[in-house]
Each structure stands twice: as structure tokens, then as C-alpha cells.
Design an enzyme around this catalytic site. Sequence first.
Site, short mmCIF file in Angstrom:
data_model
loop_
_atom_site.label_atom_id
_atom_site.label_comp_id
_atom_site.label_asym_id
_atom_site.label_seq_id
_atom_site.Cartn_x
_atom_site.Cartn_y
_atom_site.Cartn_z
N GLU A 286 3.15 -0.25 5.23
CA GLU A 286 2.57 -0.31 3.88
C GLU A 286 2.55 -1.76 3.47
OE1 GLU A 286 4.42 1.65 0.42
OE2 GLU A 286 4.74 3.37 1.69
N GLU B 243 11.43 3.18 3.41
CA GLU B 243 12.08 2.25 2.47
C GLU B 243 13.50 2.67 2.10
OE1 GLU B 243 9.44 1.44 -0.86
OE2 GLU B 243 7.72 1.19 0.48
#
Length: 470
Positions: free
Chosen positions: A411, A321
Site C-alpha cells: 500500500e 500494518e
Amino acid sequence: MARLLDIVLRATLALAVGANARACQVNNGSKTYEAEDAVLTGTNVDTAQSGFTGTGYVTGFDEGTDKITFTINSDTTKLYDLVIRAGAIYGDKRTSVILNGGASSEVYFPSSTAFADIPAGQVLLNAGANKLDIVSNWGWYLIDSITVTPSAARAAHNINTALVNPSANSITKTLYTYLRSIYGKKILSGQQELSYANWIATQTGKTPAIVAVDLIDYSPSRVERGTVGTSVEEAITHHTRGGMVSVLWHWNAPTGLYDTEENKWWSGFYTRATDFDVSAALSSTTNANYTLLVRDIDAIAVQLKRLQAEGVPVLWRPLHEAEGGWFWWGAKGPEPAKKLYALLYDRLTNYHGLNNLIWVWNSVLPEWYPGDDAVDIVSADVYAQGNGPMSTQYNQLIELGKDKKMIAAAEVGAAPLPDLLEAYQAHWLWFAVWGDSFINNQDWNSLETLKKVYTSDYVLTLDEIQGWQS
Ligand SMILES: *[C@@H]1O[C@H](CO)[C@@H](O)[C@H](O)[C@H]1NC(C)=O
Ligand SMILES: *[C@@H]1O[C@H](CO)[C@@H](O)[C@H](O)[C@H]1NC(C)=O
């Protein structure tokens, strides 16, 4: 996992749909719907920003439930490309697109000074009338229109046959070959944390194929404060029963942790919890903080070597991320993040001789991409309710990896429904649901949905991947 609270708050979306939107027939060509003609809930028409089409645009997305509801007719059940003409004149924004009150997808609007046509993934329209909502999410953007065009069939994938590390060991190459063999045909089920993977088994009768673990507690600045990691043991346990292992690392900043009431030392992977400056640290190889970065990488190498010694190939997803900026490694923009990734790749591969890693990159935006020669698989983390196919991100990642890299939903908050994955041709290689507050939360994953996912023919579970090593 990131911004948990914001996500949960933003996900509390009203799904009620307005009535009487202007109906419009879609045939084989593109069809555009003006926002000002749709049903508005908490939003309003404006004309102050020039460059709109039709008679105006819609703005006023300031409450979480504010939305526009379009009615779109389709002659048959069909997949369409969706483009949103929007103006993100107050900076980068995200919106939620909800189809027929069900699956929600998140669309990123890059900051711009004018209206722009933004690809927003695909929507599977039913025959007859469909409702498409554009709901606030971050809010503070302008919507001019949407356009739907029947999707072309997805071209055949063209995945690289070799891993980027020419010295990858035999079991790791075998895993990669196996992954290539199922890509586009099946999806591997995955779960963050061994305990939740086992919980899924008790709930659905099926165990995830992949267990994802976090090296967080092996970060030296946590170990100094008493943490004892156990995730390597969890990974080995799952490998021993024939499973696959994915590893991420919430890298606690090496130093500079605030350790205040609001930002405790254990949240030191967040930008908000440290003044560690990754750009400054990487500016020379002699400064003290560069040395600390290398110290930390070496500490993590110890753990990855334990996995290598046990014959465990690792779907390795460092610096996840990054593009979000909420973790310190992404806080100074793409250049230092890419530089740090290059350091990690070089140090782990060439210095430590780790040949059991399949390198998984985890940002979607091209300016963050570390390069084809250091990435095996591209991935995204997607937190959107509704168990949708996440086709927006899938299509962005096809572009990013030029369809030569397989694509993972590394995720997710919500396990994707297999029939939607197939209908959207969203060929994610695997999904892994985050642990606490997501896999065990009815708002994200009802038991009924989990059973549907885990018993689907399209979804590979631990029992169905046995023997992949040979
Ligand atoms: C596309 O739509 C137009 C107008 O409705 C129609 O005349 C044409 O035959 C269609 N073409 C195909 C390939 O379906
Ligand atoms: C290293 O980082 C810490 C934390 O941000 C900072 O206080 C310190 O000045 C840095 N050291 C050097 C040599 O730049």
C-alpha cells in the site's frame, strides 16, 4: 490504510529550502555533517543531552514545518547510504527526509535513552550541491548529525524457489515463478479497488497489473449489521482479464465494538473502536472469543475458496500494518499478532485446504515477523509524498527476509517514479496505491506522474503481463 488524517496533516510539508548551509565535499568515503552547523528552520541547538558529537545537537521539532537543511556536495551523481545520528528520548518517532525539495521518505527512530546511529536508507545525490531536509513528521526527537557513504552495488537476490505451503496449487506456483522471473528487473503496477484501476485506464491509457481488494465487508461483525461484500467479484473480474489479485482484510473485531458517535461499528478494525483483547482471546482455545476468531477466519475462508474455485491465486496480506498498533490485531504487541497469524496460516492452509494463497507479511520490524516458514513475500505500507523510491523500507525488508523473500510496496500513498526505483535499486515487486484521497489526489499523484509511471518500460501493466498463467 491508516491514520488518514494524521498522515495528510503531517504530509503538508513546506519544501522551501534554507540557504548557505556549510558546504562539504563528499569523496569515496563517509562524510559526517553536524546538525548544529546546518541551516535551522524553527529548530534550535541544544547541549543538555550528553553524548553528542561536535558542539551540540538540534531539537525543537514541534511544528510540522520545523526542519534542518543540510547542504551536501557530491563529485558525481551517485547513490549514498544515509545514517542519522538521533536521540528518540521521548519514545518511538518518525521523521521525514526530503532530498532537493522532491521525494520524501519516512525514517523510524526507535525509542532510546541515548543518541544512536539509525540507518535512514539511501539518497541519490546530484553532482554538485544537494539539499537534504530533515522535517518534523512526528517531531520530538534530537538530531546530532548525518553521515553519507557511497552505496555498494546491491548483491544478487537469493529468492526462495518454493512457496511455504508445500501443497500450493499449480496456478499459484506458476504465479510465484513468474514473480521471481521479473523480480529486480521490473515492477508490477497495482491499485486498490477495481473502480480506481479502471479510472487509471481512462487517465493514462494503461490498466494496473494488480488489483488489490479488501475482505472488510465479509467480516461477520459487519455482515451482522447488513454489509454485503463485493470485492470477491471485483477480484474475479480482474483475474478474468488476465490480471493479478492481492487481498487484504480490514478485520472488523469479532465482538466488543464500541459503536459510538466517534467510533462507529464500521470502524471496528481500529484499536480505538473496540475493547476486543486479542491477547486474552488467544490465551486458551476454549474461551468464547477464541471461538469467535475461528468463526471469523472460517467466514473469510469461504470467500478465499470462491477465489480458489475460480482459479485465482491470491497475494494474501492478512493482519496488515500490525506493528503500527492502530488495528486491534497489533494492539497488544508482537506476540499475540504472531500467534494470530500462525492460527490464520494453519486454519486456512491445513484445515480449509486453501492452496491458492501466497502469504504476504506486512510489517518491517523483526520482532513482529511471523517466521520464514509462514511467509512468502515481505511488504510494507508507505505513506510519503513525493513519489520516491521508499528505499529505507526496501532495505529494511531486505534485512528482514534475508533477501530470500521478494519485497512488495503493498500500500502506498504515492506511486513511485520508475527512474528513482532504478537509481536506488529499490526492487519492489509491486506497488499498489490506496484508493480514495490518494490515487485521485494531485498532492499525492499528479496526472503527469501517473502517466510517467504507467507508460514506463520498467512498470508492468495489465497488457504487458498477459500470458503469465502459462
Ligand atoms: C578515495 O578517495 C581518496 C581521497 O580523496 C583518494 O585518494 C582515493 O584514490 C579514492 N579511492 C578510490 C578507489 O576512488
Ligand atoms: C470477549 O470479548 C469481549 C469484548 O472485548 C469482552 O467483553 C468479553 O468479556 C470477552 N469474553 C471472554 C470470555 O473473555
